[in-house]
Design an enzyme around this catalytic site. Structure first.
Site, PDB file in Angstrom:
ATOM      1  N   LYS A 197       0.842  -1.201   0.000  1.00 22.83           N
ATOM      2  CA  LYS A 197       0.000   0.000   0.000  1.00 22.83           C
ATOM      3  C   LYS A 197       0.883   1.259   0.000  1.00 22.83           C
ATOM      4  O   LYS A 197       2.101   1.143   0.041  1.00 22.83           O
ATOM      5  CB  LYS A 197      -0.953  -0.004   1.201  1.00 22.83           C
ATOM      6  CG  LYS A 197      -1.546  -1.354   1.540  1.00 22.83           C
ATOM      7  CD  LYS A 197      -2.422  -1.977   0.454  1.00 22.83           C
ATOM      8  CE  LYS A 197      -3.040  -3.277   0.969  1.00 22.83           C
ATOM      9  NZ  LYS A 197      -3.737  -4.063  -0.023  1.00 22.83           N
TER      10      LYS A 197
HETATM   11  C1  LIG Z   1      -4.498  -5.345   0.975  1.00 26.15           C
HETATM   12  C2  LIG Z   1      -5.946  -5.437   1.021  1.00 26.15           C
HETATM   13  C3  LIG Z   1      -6.625  -5.990   2.120  1.00 26.15           C
HETATM   14  C4  LIG Z   1      -5.919  -6.680   3.250  1.00 26.15           C
HETATM   15  O1  LIG Z   1      -5.056  -5.860   3.962  1.00 26.15           O
HETATM   16  P1  LIG Z   1      -4.071  -6.530   5.044  1.00 26.15           P
HETATM   17  O2  LIG Z   1      -3.557  -5.348   5.800  1.00 26.15           O
HETATM   18  O3  LIG Z   1      -3.012  -7.255   4.287  1.00 26.15           O
HETATM   19  O4  LIG Z   1      -4.888  -7.424   5.896  1.00 26.15           O
HETATM   20  C5  LIG Z   1      -8.009  -5.955   2.123  1.00 26.15           C
HETATM   21  N1  LIG Z   1      -8.701  -5.435   1.110  1.00 26.15           N
HETATM   22  C6  LIG Z   1      -8.093  -4.919   0.019  1.00 26.15           C
HETATM   23  C7  LIG Z   1      -8.913  -4.324  -1.079  1.00 26.15           C
HETATM   24  C8  LIG Z   1      -6.695  -4.910  -0.073  1.00 26.15           C
HETATM   25  O5  LIG Z   1      -6.099  -4.428  -1.163  1.00 26.15           O
END
Ligand SMILES: *Cc1c(COP(=O)(O)O)cnc(C)c1O
Length: 393
Positions: free
Chosen positions: A187
């Protein structure tokens, strides 16, 4: 030739120093750094409450519990998202109900929501996929008509904005009932792993804080600071979804960098758009007039006559890493069991998007010449005659 990666976190001595400070302080989990990170994050997105947790998946789990999702309930969302969105629904014993995405984007098609609502629908999870805000105005209006809470999966959308009643506001205010963020390295800002819940509802926030720490009635900070002996109690089932103070300290440094990160990502995205908008065979992402993406990912549509795998291989041969478009949950073996989900509409756009899009490299350290070489490699790859699938007629 150096390989150009798809993504790269921005981590440096500032983060190292922050972690060092926490380690030497002796308080290493859910303490003062977590509290400060929550306050700064709430400030940044304009939220009344922000509660840090271990990742976005646990954030989604707590959000669903807070709005009252229980075993046998249904939650409307998209299949075209990371698997965690629907997994969190299943952790509650509830059933993910999948609707299709829009034709010209990668987000939920609001036109399909109403017909998917049943008496068992207890929440809608809308996803701001790839950092692009979904059509919250319409999602929230439909949900309000049916008194269904809206949870925003804002995992990718830290720093993204939406035009709301004439003003640009950050995703996470939130515009639904609860927003959930991720700080995974993929992210725009990262704490290694980490997540955040934002809400305007103090009762939800109280529940998040209870559940993230084993359902314990007294926090460590309160017990530690008390001049009197306090015994804690456990009024309900909780979880260990804590964020550590090392993670939070990194997060605070990342927040300082965030405005510059977003400026740079937007520059790079507009350069891509400029260099690719006229190219044959590709469709750069569309940013609606009411949305400002943080460009967590730049997802390029490929015309239907191009083979995604071959284009990606061709790019890799030219030193450019890519990823295929976002997955579809209903196609995974983990969702093969009947009862694991319900498909409420055709998922044609979702399937097309997975098979006919690729994610291009986009990271803050990327140079203009790297970006140009990616754009040139894309144009060359989609034009390579041997890649065109034989056309009938
Ligand atoms: C990355 C992501 C998640 C999960 O996030 P984590 O912090 O890895 O649990 C959930 N939803 C979407 C759309 C994502 O891109």
């Amino acid at each position: 030739m150096n390989q150009i990666p798809v993504a790269k976190p921005v981590l440096d001595e500032q983060e190292v120093e922050a972690v060092r400070r926490v380690i030497l302080s002796g308080w290493v989990t859910q303490g003062p750094e977590v509290a400060a990170f929550e306050e700064e994050f709430a400030d940044f997105v304009g939220a009344r409450h922000a509660c840090a947790v271990s990742n976005c998946t646990t954030a989604l789990h707590l959000a669903l519990k807070a709005v009252g999702v229980e075993a046998g309930d249904e939650v409307i969302t998209v299949s075209h998202t990371f698997i965690a969105t629907a997994n969190a629904i299943r952790y509650c014993g509830a059933v993910p109900v999948f609707v299709d995405i829009e034709k010209d984007g990668y987000n939920i098609d609001p036109d399909l929501i109403e017909a998917a609502i049943t008496p068992r629908t207890k929440a809608i999870i809308c996803v701001h996929q790839l950092g692009m805000p979904c059509d919250l105005h319409r999602v929230v209006a439909i949900a309000a008509r049916h008194s269904i809470p809206v949870i925003e999966d804002a995992a990718c959308a830290t720093g993204s904005e939406i035009l709301w009643k004439g003003r640009w506001e950050k995703i996470g205010k939130p515009h639904g009932d609860i927003a959930c963020f991720s700080f995974h390295p993929r992210k725009v800002v990262t704490t290694g792993d980490g997540g955040m819940l934002t809400t305007a509802n103090p009762e939800y926030d109280r529940k998040f804080r209870l559940w993230r720490q084993h359902g314990m009635s007294v926090t460590d900070a309160v017990r530690h600071g008390s001049k009197q002996v306090i015994f804690e109690s456990y009024p309900e089932l909780g979880y260990n979804y804590r964020m550590t103070d090392m993670q939070a300290a990194v997060g605070r440094e990342q927040l300082k960098r965030l405005p510059a990160i977003i400026v740079r990502r937007r520059e790079l995205a507009s350069q891509y758009a400029e260099q690719l908008y006229a190219a044959a065979g590709v469709a750069p992402p569309i940013e609606p007039s009411w949305a400002r993406s943080n460009w967590q990912s730049f997802c390029l549509g490929l015309s239907l006559d191009l083979d995604q795998h071959d284009v990606m291989q061709e790019l890799l041969d030219q030193g450019v890493s890519t990823r295929r478009g976002i997955m579809n949950i209903h196609l995974e073996a983990a969702y093969a069991e009947p009862g694991s989900h319900r498909v409420a509409t055709s998922l044609q756009q979702s399937v097309l998007a997975q098979q006919h899009s690729i994610i291009l490299p986009l990271f803050v350290q990327m140079t203009a010449s790297e970006l140009t070489s990616v754009a040139e490699a894309v144009k060359a790859s989609v034009c390579a005659p041997e890649l065109a699938i034989e056309q009938v007629g």
